[in-house]
Design a protein around this motif. Structure first.
Motif, PDB file in Angstrom:
ATOM      1  N   GLN A   1     -34.908 -77.607 -90.517  1.00  0.00           N
ATOM      2  CA  GLN A   1     -35.853 -78.112 -89.525  1.00  0.00           C
ATOM      3  C   GLN A   1     -36.252 -79.564 -89.773  1.00  0.00           C
ATOM      4  O   GLN A   1     -37.001 -80.144 -88.992  1.00  0.00           O
ATOM      5  N   SER A   2     -35.738 -80.155 -90.840  1.00  0.00           N
ATOM      6  CA  SER A   2     -36.090 -81.527 -91.190  1.00  0.00           C
ATOM      7  C   SER A   2     -35.211 -82.522 -90.427  1.00  0.00           C
ATOM      8  O   SER A   2     -34.359 -82.139 -89.620  1.00  0.00           O
TER       9      SER A   2
ATOM     10  N   GLU B   1     -34.837 -73.042 -94.851  1.00  0.00           N
ATOM     11  CA  GLU B   1     -35.368 -73.119 -93.482  1.00  0.00           C
ATOM     12  C   GLU B   1     -35.979 -74.494 -93.223  1.00  0.00           C
ATOM     13  O   GLU B   1     -35.761 -75.098 -92.152  1.00  0.00           O
TER      14      GLU B   1
ATOM     15  N   SER C   1     -25.692 -75.691 -92.817  1.00  0.00           N
ATOM     16  CA  SER C   1     -26.066 -74.795 -91.725  1.00  0.00           C
ATOM     17  C   SER C   1     -24.877 -74.377 -90.872  1.00  0.00           C
ATOM     18  O   SER C   1     -24.874 -73.288 -90.290  1.00  0.00           O
TER      19      SER C   1
END
Length: 396
Positions: free
Chosen positions: A163-164, A159, A286
């Motif tokens: 989000q990085s 996760e 992803s």
């Protein structure tokens, strides 16, 4: 690329000069000469890179010693060697490894290897190296059991990566972890890196080998069926291009067998030619997550006993062309874990060049397990270690 947070004891290194080397060479067995301890000496005879060039690609961790409960010792070392890609001379090493001694208390140690892939795979493996252990540590402090903490750590890191600032749409990393909880090993696997164990059968005094993890690839029928439930297609690139008939005759048991069948089965979206991953689980990737390529690890356990002798965690650069049995047998030709690492890295490099005119990144953590000696009975358990890695011949 490695990361060592260690309270372990360093071991005095053997002589490296010409005099020390010549003494070692005179004492080598025929099997040790076939799988030499001093890689990259002789690299010029393999092809493309000189000894100096290979050395520049290698990161080594010399032998360290950990005192385990009940008088056991664990002597380990590690190597990570950057791959050789003729068309990408400056391609970064996308592998990484981490060792944390006493990570969550005394005699609770962390050994992990990460194999990145994709355009920014090196950033993904480095991200996992930094964060998986931290998330595991936090989960353990919150009261979780190791298996639960490993599950949470990998999912949370996935996760965080999404989000990085790292573009992980088509990049990601494997993660093979051995958490040494005293004499209990808790092994967590995401992707197709591997943990391996070599032991002595107390009844026959022969070497027994086993994988402590199972590669998560479309070669596994259960993993194929799992990703299909997400809507994935499983086909080779040749099947996608229409030059190979549609079939699923891929049940090669990786580790026990070497697949020489060409392009492997891959994961594809329906009616679209992406993402084409040859693994079924990953941290990152992803774009493939909706097709079932998830970061959920498979977890297994093993209780160390006085019969266990060697433990290996490695990226597939080590075992692409070498079976699990052969990895263990080559390792057991030596008593110094760094020499065993060098023998395996050198053999892997040679097979990559012979078969593909390139090499993958190659990373290995290898440790010898020393049980407490209890007289002649304990000493006799080591007298019938393999005289020659016969299984390795099939991989050569």
């Amino acid at each position: 690329m490695g990361n060592l947070c260690s309270n372990s004891k360093a071991v005095e290194q053997k002589p490296q000069g010409p005099e020390g080397a010549s003494t070692r060479d005179a004492d080598k067995t025929p099997q040790q000469k076939r799988y030499p301890y001093n890689w990259p000496t002789g690299a010029e005879n393999v092809g493309y890179l000189t000894e100096r060039q290979v050395k520049a690609r290698m990161s080594t961790q010399s032998e360290q010693v950990l005192e385990l409960p009940d008088g056991f010792k664990f002597r380990w070392a590690a190597i990570s060697q950057r791959g050789y890609y003729p068309s990408q001379a400056d391609k970064a090493n996308q592998d990484a490894y981490a060792v944390h001694v006493d990570l969550v208390g005394a005699e609770r140690h962390w050994f992990a290897v990460y194999d990145g892939h994709g355009p920014v795979g090196e950033r993904c493996s480095q991200f996992a190296r930094e964060h998986v252990a931290k998330q595991f540590q936090a989960a353990m402090k919150a009261g979780m059991e190791p298996a639960q903490a490993l599950l949470k750590a990998h999912l949370k890191t996935n996760e965080m990566l999404a989000q990085s600032t790292i573009d992980d749409q088509q990049s990601g990393t494997t993660a093979i972890t051995v958490f040494m909880d005293g004499l209990r090993l808790v092994v967590s696997n995401v992707g197709d890196s591997r943990a391996m164990l070599g032991s002595v059968d107390p009844a026959t005094n022969e070497v027994v080998t086993r994988a402590l993890s199972t590669d998560q690839t479309p070669y596994r029928r259960d993993e194929r069926e799992r990703v299909k439930k997400y809507g994935a297609r499983v086909m080779t690139a040749d099947q996608i291009d229409g030059v190979e008939p549609i079939h699923e005759n891929w049940d090669c048991k990786l580790g026990d067998e070497i697949d020489d069948g060409g392009d492997p089965p891959r994961i594809w979206a329906q009616d679209q030619e992406y993402p084409g991953t040859a693994f079924t689980r990953s941290i990152g990737d992803s774009l493939a997550e909706s097709l079932g390529v998830v970061a959920e690890p498979e977890i297994d356990e093993h209780a160390l006993s006085r019969h266990d002798r060697v433990l290996i965690a490695a990226s597939d650069g080590i075992f692409e062309f070498i079976t699990t049995r052969s990895c263990i047998e080559i390792a057991l030709l030596y008593s110094d874990p760094l020499e065993a690492c060098k023998a395996l890295v050198g053999e892997s490099y040679k097979l990559w060049i012979e078969r593909e005119d390139r090499t993958d990144d190659i990373t290995i953590i290898l440790g010898f397990i020393e049980p407490p000696l209890q007289g002649a009975a304990a000493a006799s358990e080591t007298t019938n270690l393999p005289k020659a890695p016969a299984a390795a011949a099939a991989a050569a």
